[in-house]
Design an enzyme around this catalytic site. Structure first.
Site, short mmCIF file in Angstrom:
data_model
loop_
_atom_site.label_atom_id
_atom_site.label_comp_id
_atom_site.label_asym_id
_atom_site.label_seq_id
_atom_site.Cartn_x
_atom_site.Cartn_y
_atom_site.Cartn_z
N CYS A 85 1.08 -1.35 -0.09
CA CYS A 85 0.10 -0.02 0.07
C CYS A 85 0.84 1.32 -0.08
CB CYS A 85 -0.90 -0.15 1.24
SG CYS A 85 -2.24 1.03 0.92
N HIS A 191 -3.68 -5.47 0.64
CA HIS A 191 -3.16 -5.73 1.75
C HIS A 191 -3.10 -7.64 1.93
CE1 HIS A 191 -2.49 -1.99 3.83
NE2 HIS A 191 -3.77 -1.61 3.07
N GLU A 193 -1.81 -9.38 3.94
CA GLU A 193 -1.95 -9.80 5.36
C GLU A 193 -3.40 -9.74 5.94
OE1 GLU A 193 -0.91 -6.80 4.16
OE2 GLU A 193 -1.65 -5.07 5.70
#
Ligand code: XMP
Length: 540
Positions: A85, A191, A193
């Site tokens: 990001c 993202h 994660e």
């Protein structure tokens, strides 16, 4: 140990990146975003060996005056770098590309399409002898060409920086992932994660193992062996004192020091504030005894806490009162034990450390920093180098695994978090013994119901709150005027943000009936459907 360095620019997901990589068996360290790279690897206290770097996201736009910037050495490193990001936007801007605010924020699940790229000289060099060079970037090895990503950004990349190419795009041709054509650098706009990101863990796995060639050597067994040696060396023959709160962290710390040190030298002090959950104090004491505690002290301070709280209704005033009295009793008891030279053990977690230089980025936010009681005793011990924090490199779920490894029962290790001020911040308004008992009872019924329904472990934190209002009801032929209890149940990764647990209506109705049936003082049950933000998890 092979380590992935995470440079933190303040994203709420920074800790999550660390946890995900550790789930893959590779140790991670989070340092402030402007830390020099890779000199830091040689200086770091844990003697780790960095094999790759991940740049976190950030609440800033890359063009903001005050936006956090990497140290120039980042652009000299030969280690593989993955920007997430803001991480990729930063590298884009710093390498002559352009980032701009899009017409609207990309937020939530967004489809991503992986692009085949033309074969460059560098791809030919990378291909194994006799094999066709892949047209898919190694970051996406084995991943379907379309997947649903998780986005959360206002700015988008408009043109890649010098030497970068787009390797995946989202709707409307917006770059979703980039790779440098000659340097070991990658970036994703989404993202990986976040658990809602399809193949997110696979992408991190490709980076960590495929690109960084990390060897997975992080496990609770290796950690236990390493920390045991460290703690024994630091403690020597000194006595060690641990203040037990009843929560998972201090109990695991207790189990750990009892296992690795001489139990004769370990002093455990538990202050029962009277603001604990039903049966909690007994359960904690029982477990520590079972783990071989020889010097276990329980201080019954219920009446002191209740008198101090008498007439107090302001949440901050109540928190302060509880914190101050806790410190006072702690100092009195430590003086009484007569071990002034004791080393103090604390159950501090990795996420509790915020100051730079202590291992976590300056901009990382944490749950407990603003809650934890800062006592003069702890400050003095810390200044004298007499504090050990054996969990300070672990995340909550790792602490739970360590607890299991040390033989703690599941009822302790998988217990939901509980705030320091206890029921004091779950009884809105004035705290009295009667209200504590009503709340304890209702909470026990609620938690038992969650266990019986197989829901407890699906929820990050669940509890009852006693509201300072009464409502009219009917029981048999009689009019009643009972307390109102609010149910809270949230799912969360770390308590920083939380969403409401989506109970089925049947579960909610059954839980409500169980509480009112078994607790005549409660006339009504309501369900709190607020997420964090804007609400907090606790009500006070
Ligand atoms: P909030 O209410 O701030 O809570 O959304 C986030 C998480 O922190 C816990 N909490 C505390 N923990 N001492 C603690 O050790 C405290 O004073 C405290 N206040 C809140 C809360 O239970 C949730 O898990």
């Amino acid at each position: 140990m092979d380590t992935i360095l995470i440079l933190d620019y303040g994203s709420q997901y920074t800790q999550l990146i660390g946890r995900r990589v550790r789930e893959l068996g590779v140790y991670t360290e989070i340092l402030p975003g402007d830390t020099a790279v890779p000199t830091v690897g040689h200086e770091c206290a844990t003697k780790n060996h960095y094999v790759g770097i991940i740049l976190s996201g950030s609440p800033y736009s890359a063009y903001d005056e005050s936006a956090p910037k990497p140290d120039p050495s980042l652009y000299q490193t030969t280690l593989p770098v993955l920007g997430i990001c803001y991480g990729i936007q930063r590298m884009t801007v710093d390498s002559g590309g352009k980032v701009a605010r899009g017409p609207e924020r990309e937020y939530g699940k967004k489809p991503v399409h992986i692009l085949e790229h033309e074969v460059l000289k560098h791809d030919l060099e990378d291909a194994s002898a006799g094999q066709e060079p892949s047209r898919i970037d190694p970051l996406f090895a084995g991943i379907p060409s379309e997947f649903s990503s998780w986005m959360s950004h206002g700015d988008s990349i408009v043109s890649p920086g010098n030497g970068w190419r787009v390797i995946a795009e989202s709707e409307g041709g917006i770059p979703a992932a980039l790779a440098h054509e000659t340097l070991p650098r990658w970036g994703v706009q989404f993202h990986p994660e976040v658990s809602h990101c399809e193949h997110g863990l696979d992408i991190l796995r490709s980076f960590v193992f495929g690109i960084c060639k990390a060897t997975p050597s992080w496990s609770m067994e290796t950690y236990l062996a390493e920390i045991s040696q460290d703690i024994r060396a630091r403690v020597g023959q000194s006595p060690v004192l641990l203040l037990i709160s009843g929560g998972v962290d201090s109990t695991v710390t207790g189990a750990l020091i009892l296992k690795i040190l001489d139990p004769e030298k370990v002093y455990l002090l538990y202050i029962d504030t009277g603001l604990m959950r039903q049966g909690e104090s007994e359960e904690v004491m029982e477990n520590l005894k079972r783990l071989g505690a020889r010097h276990l002290f329980r201080v019954d301070a219920e009446s002191r806490f209740l008198s101090a709280l008498k007439g107090k209704t302001d949440p901050e005033d109540k928190r302060r009162t509880i914190g101050d009295l806790f410190v006072q009793i702690q100092e009195e008891e430590v003086a009484r034990l007569g071990i002034p030279d004791a080393i103090l053990a604390q159950g501090t977690l990795y996420t509790d450390l915020i100051e730079s230089g202590k291992g976590v980025g300056t901009k990382a936010q944490t749950i407990k920093s603003h809650h934890n009681v800062k006592s003069p005793l702890i400050s003095a011990k810390r200044a004298a180098g007499l504090v050990i924090e054996p969990l300070d490199r672990l995340y909550k779920d790792e602490v739970r695994n360590l607890g299991r490894l040390l033989g703690l029962p599941e009822s302790i290790v998988s217990r939901h978090p509980f705030p320091g001020p206890g029921l004091g911040v779950r009884i809105l308004g004035e705290v009295t013994k009667e209200k504590c008992d009503i709340l304890r009872n209702a909470d026990k019924v609620y938690i038992d119901e969650l266990h019986n329904r197989g829901l407890y472990n699906k929820i990050w934190q669940a509890f009852c709150v006693l509201l300072p209002v009464r409502a009219v009801g009917v029981a048999g032929d009689e009019r009643t005027y009972g307390y109102v209890v609010a149910l809270r149940a949230v799912v969360s990764e770390d308590g920083m943000t939380a969403s409401v647990y989506p109970f089925s209506p049947e579960d909610l109705v059954a839980i409500s009936s169980a509480i009112t049936n078994r607790n005549p003082s409660v006339g009504r049950v309501v369900y709190d459907i607020s997420s964090k933000p804007p609400a907090t998890i606790e009500w006070e």
